[in-house]
Write a protein that holds these residues in place. Structure first.
Motif, mmCIF file in Angstrom:
data_model
loop_
_atom_site.group_PDB
_atom_site.id
_atom_site.type_symbol
_atom_site.label_atom_id
_atom_site.label_comp_id
_atom_site.label_asym_id
_atom_site.label_seq_id
_atom_site.Cartn_x
_atom_site.Cartn_y
_atom_site.Cartn_z
ATOM 1 N N LEU A 165 79.885 100.283 -0.944
ATOM 2 C CA LEU A 165 79.097 101.201 -1.765
ATOM 3 C C LEU A 165 77.631 100.906 -1.478
ATOM 4 C CD1 LEU A 165 81.128 100.858 -5.053
ATOM 5 C CD2 LEU A 165 80.763 103.010 -3.849
ATOM 6 N N GLU A 166 76.872 101.940 -1.182
ATOM 7 C CA GLU A 166 75.463 101.759 -0.853
ATOM 8 C C GLU A 166 74.735 101.070 -2.002
ATOM 9 O OE1 GLU A 166 72.163 104.602 1.157
ATOM 10 O OE2 GLU A 166 72.996 105.293 -0.757
ATOM 11 N N PRO A 167 74.065 99.930 -1.752
ATOM 12 C CA PRO A 167 73.365 99.214 -2.827
ATOM 13 C C PRO A 167 72.274 100.075 -3.459
ATOM 14 C CG PRO A 167 73.582 97.838 -0.867
ATOM 15 C CD PRO A 167 73.984 99.220 -0.474
ATOM 16 N N LEU A 168 72.114 99.904 -4.749
ATOM 17 C CA LEU A 168 71.044 100.571 -5.476
ATOM 18 C C LEU A 168 69.837 99.641 -5.537
ATOM 19 C CD1 LEU A 168 73.224 102.100 -8.323
ATOM 20 C CD2 LEU A 168 72.471 103.180 -6.221
ATOM 21 N N ARG A 169 68.665 100.207 -5.564
ATOM 22 C CA ARG A 169 67.451 99.421 -5.410
ATOM 23 C C ARG A 169 67.287 98.368 -6.501
ATOM 24 N NH1 ARG A 169 62.188 102.963 -5.093
ATOM 25 N NH2 ARG A 169 62.939 103.437 -7.197
ATOM 26 N N GLU A 170 67.707 98.665 -7.736
ATOM 27 C CA GLU A 170 67.485 97.741 -8.846
ATOM 28 C C GLU A 170 68.612 96.726 -9.013
ATOM 29 O OE1 GLU A 170 67.745 100.967 -9.018
ATOM 30 O OE2 GLU A 170 65.915 101.886 -9.834
ATOM 31 N N GLU A 171 69.569 96.708 -8.114
ATOM 32 C CA GLU A 171 70.705 95.797 -8.265
ATOM 33 C C GLU A 171 70.284 94.337 -8.145
ATOM 34 O OE1 GLU A 171 74.865 96.342 -6.861
ATOM 35 O OE2 GLU A 171 73.937 97.938 -5.676
ATOM 36 N N ASN A 172 70.932 93.486 -8.970
ATOM 37 C CA ASN A 172 70.676 92.053 -8.901
ATOM 38 C C ASN A 172 71.472 91.371 -7.795
ATOM 39 O OD1 ASN A 172 68.870 91.975 -11.084
ATOM 40 N ND2 ASN A 172 70.556 91.946 -12.564
ATOM 41 N N ASN A 173 72.613 91.970 -7.419
ATOM 42 C CA ASN A 173 73.499 91.333 -6.446
ATOM 43 C C ASN A 173 74.042 92.400 -5.508
ATOM 44 O OD1 ASN A 173 75.327 89.783 -5.041
ATOM 45 N ND2 ASN A 173 76.749 89.520 -6.742
ATOM 46 N N HIS A 174 73.607 92.355 -4.256
ATOM 47 C CA HIS A 174 74.071 93.327 -3.268
ATOM 48 C C HIS A 174 75.313 92.847 -2.525
ATOM 49 C CE1 HIS A 174 69.814 95.311 -2.841
ATOM 50 N NE2 HIS A 174 70.363 95.477 -4.030
ATOM 51 N N ASP A 175 75.645 91.567 -2.658
ATOM 52 C CA ASP A 175 76.732 90.995 -1.863
ATOM 53 C C ASP A 175 78.116 91.400 -2.342
ATOM 54 O OD1 ASP A 175 74.943 89.677 -0.202
ATOM 55 O OD2 ASP A 175 74.859 87.909 -1.495
ATOM 56 N N ASN A 176 78.219 91.996 -3.541
ATOM 57 C CA ASN A 176 79.531 92.408 -4.039
ATOM 58 C C ASN A 176 79.756 93.906 -3.893
ATOM 59 O OD1 ASN A 176 77.852 93.408 -6.005
ATOM 60 N ND2 ASN A 176 78.652 92.141 -7.672
ATOM 61 N N ASN A 177 78.987 94.542 -2.986
ATOM 62 C CA ASN A 177 79.133 95.981 -2.766
ATOM 63 C C ASN A 177 80.053 96.307 -1.591
ATOM 64 O OD1 ASN A 177 76.731 95.687 -4.418
ATOM 65 N ND2 ASN A 177 76.348 97.832 -4.029
ATOM 66 N N ALA A 178 80.582 95.289 -0.933
ATOM 67 C CA ALA A 178 81.405 95.554 0.255
ATOM 68 C C ALA A 178 82.538 94.549 0.341
ATOM 69 C CB ALA A 178 80.553 95.495 1.520
ATOM 70 N N VAL A 179 83.691 95.022 0.847
ATOM 71 C CA VAL A 179 84.822 94.146 1.129
ATOM 72 C C VAL A 179 85.399 94.528 2.490
ATOM 73 C CG1 VAL A 179 85.408 93.839 -1.305
ATOM 74 C CG2 VAL A 179 86.526 95.644 0.015
ATOM 75 N N THR A 180 86.109 93.593 3.090
ATOM 76 C CA THR A 180 86.761 93.827 4.382
ATOM 77 C C THR A 180 88.265 93.887 4.196
ATOM 78 O OG1 THR A 180 84.994 92.667 5.550
ATOM 79 C CG2 THR A 180 87.087 92.922 6.717
ATOM 80 N N ARG A 181 88.895 94.814 4.877
ATOM 81 C CA ARG A 181 90.342 94.923 4.877
ATOM 82 C C ARG A 181 90.838 95.062 6.316
ATOM 83 N NH1 ARG A 181 89.709 93.021 0.774
ATOM 84 N NH2 ARG A 181 90.343 93.720 -1.311
ATOM 85 N N LEU A 182 91.998 94.469 6.578
ATOM 86 C CA LEU A 182 92.574 94.498 7.922
ATOM 87 C C LEU A 182 93.663 95.557 8.008
ATOM 88 C CD1 LEU A 182 92.945 90.693 8.681
ATOM 89 C CD2 LEU A 182 91.053 92.198 9.281
ATOM 90 N N ILE A 183 93.681 96.274 9.115
ATOM 91 C CA ILE A 183 94.744 97.239 9.411
ATOM 92 C C ILE A 183 95.216 96.985 10.834
ATOM 93 C CG2 ILE A 183 95.358 99.658 9.721
ATOM 94 C CD1 ILE A 183 93.453 100.443 7.605
ATOM 95 N N GLN A 184 96.512 96.860 10.979
ATOM 96 C CA GLN A 184 97.105 96.717 12.306
ATOM 97 C C GLN A 184 97.512 98.113 12.785
ATOM 98 O OE1 GLN A 184 97.329 93.686 13.867
ATOM 99 N NE2 GLN A 184 97.936 94.779 15.714
ATOM 100 N N VAL A 185 96.817 98.621 13.789
ATOM 101 C CA VAL A 185 97.108 99.950 14.335
ATOM 102 C C VAL A 185 98.126 99.776 15.455
ATOM 103 C CG1 VAL A 185 96.149 102.037 15.340
ATOM 104 C CG2 VAL A 185 94.769 100.675 13.748
ATOM 105 N N LEU A 186 99.280 100.387 15.277
ATOM 106 C CA LEU A 186 100.416 100.172 16.174
ATOM 107 C C LEU A 186 100.335 101.092 17.384
ATOM 108 C CD1 LEU A 186 103.135 100.002 13.391
ATOM 109 C CD2 LEU A 186 101.875 98.102 14.417
ATOM 110 N N ALA A 187 100.659 100.540 18.545
ATOM 111 C CA ALA A 187 100.554 101.300 19.793
ATOM 112 C C ALA A 187 101.833 102.059 20.119
ATOM 113 C CB ALA A 187 100.202 100.353 20.938
ATOM 114 N N GLU A 188 103.001 101.455 19.810
ATOM 115 C CA GLU A 188 104.261 102.055 20.234
ATOM 116 C C GLU A 188 104.542 103.326 19.426
ATOM 117 O OE1 GLU A 188 103.931 99.070 19.024
ATOM 118 O OE2 GLU A 188 104.110 97.732 20.753
ATOM 119 N N PRO A 189 104.872 104.433 20.113
ATOM 120 C CA PRO A 189 105.217 105.657 19.383
ATOM 121 C C PRO A 189 106.527 105.487 18.617
ATOM 122 C CG PRO A 189 105.626 105.928 21.729
ATOM 123 C CD PRO A 189 104.921 104.621 21.573
#
Length: 753
Positions: free
Chosen positions: A303-327
């Motif tokens: 989520l795009e940080p807002l200018r007055e925010e006290n903590n910008h580090d909790n606006n993003a998370v990482t998630r893993l996805i395994q994209v499969l090659a075999e049809p």
């Protein structure tokens, strides 16, 4: 104030045992109180009978209760009430003081950090009071416990995690031979390990060590936008559109707008604006994106940080996805030539992630096969053995009656969904659903609907379609990214050429779309999970009009069928299923590689040779053998340590005898210092729970002056027994005066004094 009235602090009464110090028997006290109460009642009755009384019976009862209570209190004091206490012996017990040294304790509040406030609390007299009677030992803790006797200046880099349970276990190990009287823990309670584990709690309670917690930090963080959770599939097919559910909340920015986006590295896959809900309210948004080519993807949702925010580090998370090659391969059995068959095949011809293998019954005894790998595939008709059917990932059954399939084949279809974990889709048609007697077949329990008992449920007539609320949120039915525009797009789709009454949806099934024929509204697309697989019913054979009656270049029909069939196969797994307990290791190095191994019939294998090849950051690699899990046939595991921060890919293969090895891939990542930036408000509930379960107490920083008075009455460590008499507590005399005063005032008010 409590100690002034009761002679002892509140902790003494919580820990002590009430006794009567007088040698006189207790039964005599009871007899005395009961006898006095009867005498008072007889005296009141005699007075009323002799002199009369203007008082009602309730008022007389009140006077009797006040006088009886006063006599009972005096009698109790004559029996010398006391409390038996175990008190820590001065200078022979250790009091451990644990200071949270994690990143969240460095957050500023009211001009100073939480850690600075905790140190100020300790140095403001708490430590001095403890050291006058005990041996106070100081520690800092984050992920682990470290000794710090002098409250030295904080390290430049704070601890990346808070693991209260681990710190307490390490403390108990280090003080195993020392009389530990109590633990004082100063923290914001922002534990990253999911709470205090049972082992730590059991160790504390077995040694009867109370934990007194002092909570720091605001219980509601202001001026902050925080991303709470992202739910996204762990696996997807190449080029698939994936739907992610993003949950977040904010305080201080109600009505403002932010941008929700998903990125693969620096590349933006999708984004849209969101309007923030009222303060503190949980908010959910769906974002759709294309996962792209095969491989492990570490996607960032933000989520795009807002200018007055006290903590910008909790606006993003990482998630893993395994994209499969075999049809994925889908077997489509159609009972008669029809337009629907042609247009489904045409839609799937453009999808490289799905291969459609079809069997079309052109005459009673003739089958036309398409998409086969070799001339012998399906040469004998619909499969009769598990190893022949289970090579496919999903099954579509068109307009053909259930009687065409033998009882053994019907049972095989059920096993295909239940044990194999494949997908099953039934289409409407002249010989399908109720008209094909599927409700009376062995596969009836697979269907997400209860079919109507009547026949002639298939109608060659027009029907319009619309989405349900569940369908509006489903990636199967998403023709446009914007939810409202997509709902309207479905309303404007060309009408269906035919429809079939599918009956009613079963409990647990989900109706994604409905059809409207005249005044009737019936389910059109219904889905349900069954066993290890999933099933669906599409109660029409006329979606082909969405292509034929739309403008040239319209993609609605193609998108719908590609998304429906990708859903049908997306969760179908192979004979080896690799997994880890969590794809993200927050401030943790330890994980478990897990594999479920099955044979060609998808029965669990107990004697496979299972290995894992792990590739990590910087080209690091490791080869491991997995061991069978006792009592879980077909399940293998191995503990493993991710030594560096970054993404790991583990290829797990299984071999049995001379059979070719089967493989699966799972990805996971280690991230340090991330979890401390989320949920930064004080977790008072956790601190109170820890204190109450160990016999301690939770304190606010402003109330910490009362803490030293609670410590002496710990049952742990080296204690001395003492008996403190309570007959001379000020509260006794105050209550006695109040009882007699109330009696006199009531008599005066009621005119009998």
């Amino acid at each position: 104030m409590f100690e002034l009235l009761f002679k002892l602090p509140r902790a003494a009464f919580a820990r002590g045992a009430f006794v009567l110090a007088s040698p006189w028997p207790r039964w005599l006290l009871v007899a005395l109180v009961v006898g006095a109460a009867l005498l008072i009642a007889l005296a009141i009755a005699w007075h009323v009978r002799r002199a009369g009384s203007r008082l009602s019976l309730p008022r007389l009862a009140i006077l009797w209760a006040l006088e009886a209570a006063a006599v009972a209190l005096v009698a109790l004091l004559l029996w010398r009430p006391a409390i038996a206490l175990s008190e820590l012996k001065p200078q022979q017990n250790l009091i451990a003081v644990l200071l949270d040294d994690s990143s969240s304790m460095r957050l500023p509040e009211h001009g100073e950090t939480r850690e600075a406030a905790a140190i100020r609390t300790l140095q403001g007299g708490l430590l001095d009071q403890l050291r006058t009677r005990y041996q106070a030992r100081l520690y800092r803790f984050g992920a682990h416990l470290t000794r710090d006797e002098n409250l030295s200046p904080a390290a430049a880099t704070p601890a990346a995690a808070t693991h209260i349970g681990i710190a307490l276990r390490e403390l108990l190990e280090q003080t195993g031979g020392v009389p530990l009287g109590a633990v004082i823990l100063l923290s914001d309670g922002a534990d990253n390990s999911g709470g205090i584990d049972r082992a730590a709690m059991a160790a504390l309670t077995s040694r009867r060590i109370p934990v007194y917690t002092v909570g720091f930090g605001a219980e509601q963080v202001s001026d902050d936008l925080e991303l709470d959770e992202v739910s996204v599939p762990a696996r997807a097919l190449t080029g698939a559109r994936v739907s992610a559910l993003v949950r977040f909340h904010q305080r201080g920015f109600a009505g403002r707008r932010s941008i929700l986006s998903v990125r693969d590295g620096s590349r933006v896959l999708a984004s849209h604006a969101v309007t923030l809900a009222p303060d503190g309210r949980a908010q959910s948004e769906t974002i759709l994106f294309n996962v792209g080519e095969a491989g492990a993807r570490a996607l960032t949702f933000s989520l795009e940080p807002l200018r007055e925010e006290n903590n910008h580090d909790n606006n993003a998370v990482t998630r893993l996805i395994q994209v499969l090659a075999e049809p994925r391969r889908i077997l489509y059995f159609e009972g008669e030539p029809r337009w629907e068959y042609k247009f489904i095949r045409r839609a799937e011809d453009e999808d490289p992630a799905v291969q459609l293998v079809s069997m079309l019954r052109t005459t009673e005894n003739k089958i036309y096969r398409q998409g086969i790998h070799d001339p012998m595939e399906l040469a004998s008709g619909f499969p009769t053995r598990p190893e022949d059917l289970f090579v496919y990932d999903a099954l579509i059954i068109g307009s053909i009656d259930a009687g065409y399939f033998s009882p053994a084949q019907q049972d095989l279809i059920r096993q295909f969904v239940d044990r194999r974990g494949g997908g099953l889709l039934l289409l409407g048609g002249r010989q399908s659903l109720s008209d094909g007697v599927w409700g009376g077949s062995q596969t009836a329990d697979l269907l997400p609907v209860v079919l109507p008992p009547a026949h002639a449920t298939f109608r060659r007539d027009h029907a319009t379609v619309s989405l349900t609320a569940a369908g509006a949120d489903s990636v199967i039915c998403r023709l446009l990214d914007d939810r409202e525009a997509n709902v309207e797009r479905w309303r404007k789709l060309p009408y269906l050429m035919d429809y079939q009454d599918p009956g009613t949806a079963k409990p647990g099934a989900i109706v994604l779309a409905e059809m409207h024929a005249g005044e009737r509204t019936m389910p059109l697309l219904i889905t349900e999970n069954y066993g290890r697989g999933r099933t669906a019913v599409l109660a029409t054979g006329g979606t082909w009009r969405w292509q034929m009656s739309s403008a040239l270049g319209d993609t609605a029909h193609r998108m719908f069928w590609q998304q429906l069939l990708r859903w049908l196969v997306s969760d179908t797994r192979g004979r080896v299923m690799a997994s880890v307990p969590s794809p993200l290791l927050y401030d943790e190095a330890q994980t478990e590689l897990i594999a479920e191994v099955r044979d060609q019939n998808y029965e669990p294998i107990a004697d496979a040779h299972v290995t894992a090849h792990v590739i990590g950051p910087g080209g690091s690699s490791a080869a491991l053998d997995l061991e069978a899990v006792p009592g879980a046939v077909g399940r293998y595991h191995r503990d493993w340590t991710a030594s560096s921060v970054g993404t790991y890919i583990a290829e797990i293969s299984a071999q049995r005898g001379t059979l070719a090895a089967e493989r699966d891939v799972v990805s996971f990542a280690r991230q340090d210092g991330i979890a401390e930036q989320f949920h930064t408000e004080q977790n008072r509930e956790l601190l109170q729970l820890l204190a109450s379960r160990t016999g301690g107490r939770y304190f606010k920083p402003e109330d910490v002056a009362a803490l030293p008075a609670a410590v002496p009455y710990s049952p742990a460590g080296v204690t001395v027994q003492q008996l403190v008499e309570l007959w001379n507590m000020p509260i006794n005399f105050i209550v006695l005066v109040l009882l007699r005063g109330a009696d006199w005032l009531l008599r005066r008010r009621w005119g009998i004094v």
